[in-house]
Design a protein around this motif. Structure first.
Motif, PDB file in Angstrom:
ATOM      1  N   GLU A  35       0.821  -1.202   0.000  1.00  0.00           N
ATOM      2  CA  GLU A  35       0.000   0.000   0.000  1.00  0.00           C
ATOM      3  C   GLU A  35       0.859   1.258   0.000  1.00  0.00           C
ATOM      4  O   GLU A  35       0.573   2.222  -0.716  1.00  0.00           O
ATOM      5  CB  GLU A  35      -0.851  -0.021   1.278  1.00  0.00           C
ATOM      6  N   ALA A  36       1.897   1.246   0.841  1.00  0.00           N
ATOM      7  CA  ALA A  36       2.784   2.410   0.938  1.00  0.00           C
ATOM      8  C   ALA A  36       3.457   2.682  -0.399  1.00  0.00           C
ATOM      9  O   ALA A  36       3.535   3.823  -0.864  1.00  0.00           O
ATOM     10  CB  ALA A  36       3.835   2.181   2.021  1.00  0.00           C
ATOM     11  N   LEU A  37       3.925   1.616  -1.023  1.00  0.00           N
ATOM     12  CA  LEU A  37       4.604   1.767  -2.312  1.00  0.00           C
ATOM     13  C   LEU A  37       3.684   2.385  -3.348  1.00  0.00           C
ATOM     14  O   LEU A  37       4.043   3.342  -4.038  1.00  0.00           O
ATOM     15  CB  LEU A  37       5.101   0.391  -2.798  1.00  0.00           C
ATOM     16  N   GLU A  38       2.487   1.836  -3.448  1.00  0.00           N
ATOM     17  CA  GLU A  38       1.556   2.366  -4.450  1.00  0.00           C
ATOM     18  C   GLU A  38       1.187   3.819  -4.152  1.00  0.00           C
ATOM     19  O   GLU A  38       1.155   4.653  -5.055  1.00  0.00           O
ATOM     20  CB  GLU A  38       0.288   1.498  -4.518  1.00  0.00           C
ATOM     21  N   ALA A  39       0.924   4.104  -2.907  1.00  0.00           N
ATOM     22  CA  ALA A  39       0.540   5.477  -2.547  1.00  0.00           C
ATOM     23  C   ALA A  39       1.672   6.451  -2.879  1.00  0.00           C
ATOM     24  O   ALA A  39       1.438   7.541  -3.415  1.00  0.00           O
ATOM     25  CB  ALA A  39       0.186   5.546  -1.061  1.00  0.00           C
ATOM     26  N   TRP A  40       2.895   6.042  -2.581  1.00  0.00           N
ATOM     27  CA  TRP A  40       4.035   6.942  -2.843  1.00  0.00           C
ATOM     28  C   TRP A  40       4.245   7.121  -4.351  1.00  0.00           C
ATOM     29  O   TRP A  40       4.578   8.222  -4.811  1.00  0.00           O
ATOM     30  CB  TRP A  40       5.316   6.421  -2.192  1.00  0.00           C
ATOM     31  N   ALA A  41       4.032   6.061  -5.101  1.00  0.00           N
ATOM     32  CA  ALA A  41       4.152   6.176  -6.555  1.00  0.00           C
ATOM     33  C   ALA A  41       3.158   7.216  -7.073  1.00  0.00           C
ATOM     34  O   ALA A  41       3.504   8.068  -7.896  1.00  0.00           O
ATOM     35  CB  ALA A  41       3.906   4.820  -7.220  1.00  0.00           C
ATOM     36  N   ARG A  42       1.949   7.169  -6.549  1.00  0.00           N
ATOM     37  CA  ARG A  42       0.931   8.123  -6.997  1.00  0.00           C
ATOM     38  C   ARG A  42       1.297   9.554  -6.612  1.00  0.00           C
ATOM     39  O   ARG A  42       1.128  10.491  -7.393  1.00  0.00           O
ATOM     40  CB  ARG A  42      -0.431   7.773  -6.406  1.00  0.00           C
ATOM     41  N   ILE A  43       1.801   9.720  -5.406  1.00  0.00           N
ATOM     42  CA  ILE A  43       2.247  11.046  -4.970  1.00  0.00           C
ATOM     43  C   ILE A  43       3.363  11.551  -5.883  1.00  0.00           C
ATOM     44  O   ILE A  43       3.372  12.707  -6.320  1.00  0.00           O
ATOM     45  CB  ILE A  43       2.747  10.992  -3.510  1.00  0.00           C
ATOM     46  N   SER A  44       4.281  10.667  -6.216  1.00  0.00           N
ATOM     47  CA  SER A  44       5.420  11.064  -7.045  1.00  0.00           C
ATOM     48  C   SER A  44       4.992  11.404  -8.468  1.00  0.00           C
ATOM     49  O   SER A  44       5.530  12.325  -9.087  1.00  0.00           O
ATOM     50  CB  SER A  44       6.455   9.946  -7.073  1.00  0.00           C
ATOM     51  N   VAL A  45       4.030  10.660  -8.977  1.00  0.00           N
ATOM     52  CA  VAL A  45       3.523  10.967 -10.313  1.00  0.00           C
ATOM     53  C   VAL A  45       2.900  12.363 -10.310  1.00  0.00           C
ATOM     54  O   VAL A  45       3.176  13.182 -11.191  1.00  0.00           O
ATOM     55  CB  VAL A  45       2.495   9.917 -10.776  1.00  0.00           C
ATOM     56  N   ALA A  46       2.087  12.645  -9.308  1.00  0.00           N
ATOM     57  CA  ALA A  46       1.447  13.960  -9.230  1.00  0.00           C
ATOM     58  C   ALA A  46       2.507  15.056  -9.156  1.00  0.00           C
ATOM     59  O   ALA A  46       2.422  16.085  -9.836  1.00  0.00           O
ATOM     60  CB  ALA A  46       0.525  14.022  -8.017  1.00  0.00           C
TER      61      ALA A  46
ATOM     62  N   GLU B  47      12.304  -2.244  -1.316  1.00  0.00           N
ATOM     63  CA  GLU B  47      12.928  -3.266  -0.446  1.00  0.00           C
ATOM     64  C   GLU B  47      11.899  -3.833   0.536  1.00  0.00           C
ATOM     65  O   GLU B  47      11.741  -5.047   0.689  1.00  0.00           O
ATOM     66  CB  GLU B  47      14.071  -2.592   0.333  1.00  0.00           C
ATOM     67  N   ARG B  48      11.200  -2.917   1.153  1.00  0.00           N
ATOM     68  CA  ARG B  48      10.211  -3.307   2.157  1.00  0.00           C
ATOM     69  C   ARG B  48       9.093  -4.136   1.517  1.00  0.00           C
ATOM     70  O   ARG B  48       8.672  -5.169   2.067  1.00  0.00           O
ATOM     71  CB  ARG B  48       9.643  -2.026   2.777  1.00  0.00           C
ATOM     72  N   ALA B  49       8.640  -3.712   0.366  1.00  0.00           N
ATOM     73  CA  ALA B  49       7.569  -4.448  -0.314  1.00  0.00           C
ATOM     74  C   ALA B  49       8.065  -5.809  -0.784  1.00  0.00           C
ATOM     75  O   ALA B  49       7.335  -6.798  -0.757  1.00  0.00           O
ATOM     76  CB  ALA B  49       7.038  -3.638  -1.500  1.00  0.00           C
ATOM     77  N   ARG B  50       9.320  -5.873  -1.162  1.00  0.00           N
ATOM     78  CA  ARG B  50       9.877  -7.132  -1.633  1.00  0.00           C
ATOM     79  C   ARG B  50       9.946  -8.144  -0.499  1.00  0.00           C
ATOM     80  O   ARG B  50       9.567  -9.298  -0.647  1.00  0.00           O
ATOM     81  CB  ARG B  50      11.258  -6.918  -2.239  1.00  0.00           C
ATOM     82  N   GLU B  51      10.393  -7.691   0.655  1.00  0.00           N
ATOM     83  CA  GLU B  51      10.464  -8.576   1.822  1.00  0.00           C
ATOM     84  C   GLU B  51       9.085  -9.127   2.192  1.00  0.00           C
ATOM     85  O   GLU B  51       8.960 -10.270   2.617  1.00  0.00           O
ATOM     86  CB  GLU B  51      11.072  -7.840   3.024  1.00  0.00           C
ATOM     87  N   ALA B  52       8.085  -8.305   1.991  1.00  0.00           N
ATOM     88  CA  ALA B  52       6.725  -8.734   2.315  1.00  0.00           C
ATOM     89  C   ALA B  52       6.104  -9.559   1.190  1.00  0.00           C
ATOM     90  O   ALA B  52       4.972 -10.014   1.302  1.00  0.00           O
ATOM     91  CB  ALA B  52       5.853  -7.515   2.616  1.00  0.00           C
ATOM     92  N   GLY B  53       6.853  -9.716   0.088  1.00  0.00           N
ATOM     93  CA  GLY B  53       6.304 -10.473  -1.036  1.00  0.00           C
ATOM     94  C   GLY B  53       5.273  -9.705  -1.841  1.00  0.00           C
ATOM     95  O   GLY B  53       4.520 -10.285  -2.622  1.00  0.00           O
TER      96      GLY B  53
END
Lengths: 182, 182
Positions: free
Chosen positions: B80-91, B130-136
């Motif tokens: 969730e964090a990864l996706e949310a940050w990607a969206r923030i960065s796109v904006a 990294e964090r998302a990868r560890e969580a699969g």
DNA sequence: ACCTGAACACCGTTCAAGT
DNA sequence: ACCTGAACACCGTTCAAGT
């Protein structure tokens, strides 16, 4: 068309190709005319806008891409054909730096000289997407315009970055086009 | 810095923001200077290159994006964090037309004034990936540079096309980042 | 320490005049 | 029927001269 006019037309196209390859689609029109040995007014007489010049340069190549789509439909299973055609289209859109931007910006502008090219590509995309969808090879909500956006985005990335990096993102996008679990 | 110099600096930044918003990052520097009420030489004295001007404009905003990444790491599950940050960065990367191109082109150019901004974004991306990868939550081969390419590509598409279309491609890219079956 | 603005080099586009 | 190239408008960038 008079013989000298035809000759000028051909020389302008040839020099435009050289210039666009080297400097992208923003290359200087004055330099193109100079290198073709004609006055700037002659360039404008043959190609009223930069987009018109670009369209003439892309025409043949574009027909080829459509033709390759036809062949892929005949010879390959749906998912494979779609991916192969996407790759061909990305390579095609990488001919000149700036071409991806020109293509995507004419996508919904029927007044653009490049609109025909976009439209033809989208129609072929539509057929490939439809076929893959029926076979369950892609997510049901994927459309031809998604494919078009994907292709131009991949080509744009390819313009800016290493081939390896561009390939990685293309892989991610194509995988994202497949049916998603959950 | 002398008080009048500081004032010119601020006015130049304010007018550059207006001009870039309206005409993209290719906006006329002469017009920016004119509107700021200073001579063109003053603009060059404060900002030796267009990229330097862009960098100053983006600095604050960029820090915010990094800060929001920190918060997301604390407060949200990895995917969730990864996706949310990607969206923030796109904006963030959609602030000016042409910004996505400026950012991606400085990605591996340490001499660019924007390199620091790219680097900071990539580092935050690295942590989230990294964090998302560890969580699969994402494919094991996905890297921070893939995320950076994805973000800039999505922003570029957003510059050219309807918000709906851009959102559809972003959805496809983010899904393609998840672990793939087979 | 900072600012001015003329100077130079370059470009896109039009159009009256030529052949 | 087609071509020429001067003319106009605009821009990026530098740097000697000013305050």
């Amino acid at each position: 068309m008079r013989a000298d006019a035809r000759r000028n037309y051909e020389r302008l196209l040839a020099e435009a190709d050289v210039a666009f390859r080297e400097h992208g689609t923003d290359a200087s029109l004055e330099e193109i005319a100079r290198r073709a040995g004609v006055a700037i007014g002659t360039l404008y007489a043959h190609f009223p806008t930069r987009q018109a010049l670009l369209e003439s340069l892309m025409r043949e190549r574009n027909d080829q891409v459509i033709g390759q789509g036809e062949e892929l439909i005949k010879e390959r299973p749906p998912g494979e054909a779609l991916e192969a055609w996407a790759r061909i289209s990305v390579a095609h859109t990488t001919a000149y730096r700036g071409l991806a931007a020109s293509l995507i910006s004419c996508f919904d502008d029927p007044t653009s000289p490049l609109y025909g090219a976009c439209h033809a590509m989208t129609e072929m995309g539509e057929r490939l997407v439809e076929r893959a969808r029926e076979a369950g090879g892609i997510r049901p909500d994927a459309s031809a315009s998604d494919l078009f956006a994907l292709i131009t985005a991949a080509a744009w990335v390819r313009e800016q970055v290493s081939e390896e990096q561009a390939e990685r993102l293309l892989r991610i996008m194509i995988d994202g086009l497949r049916p998603q679990e959950g």
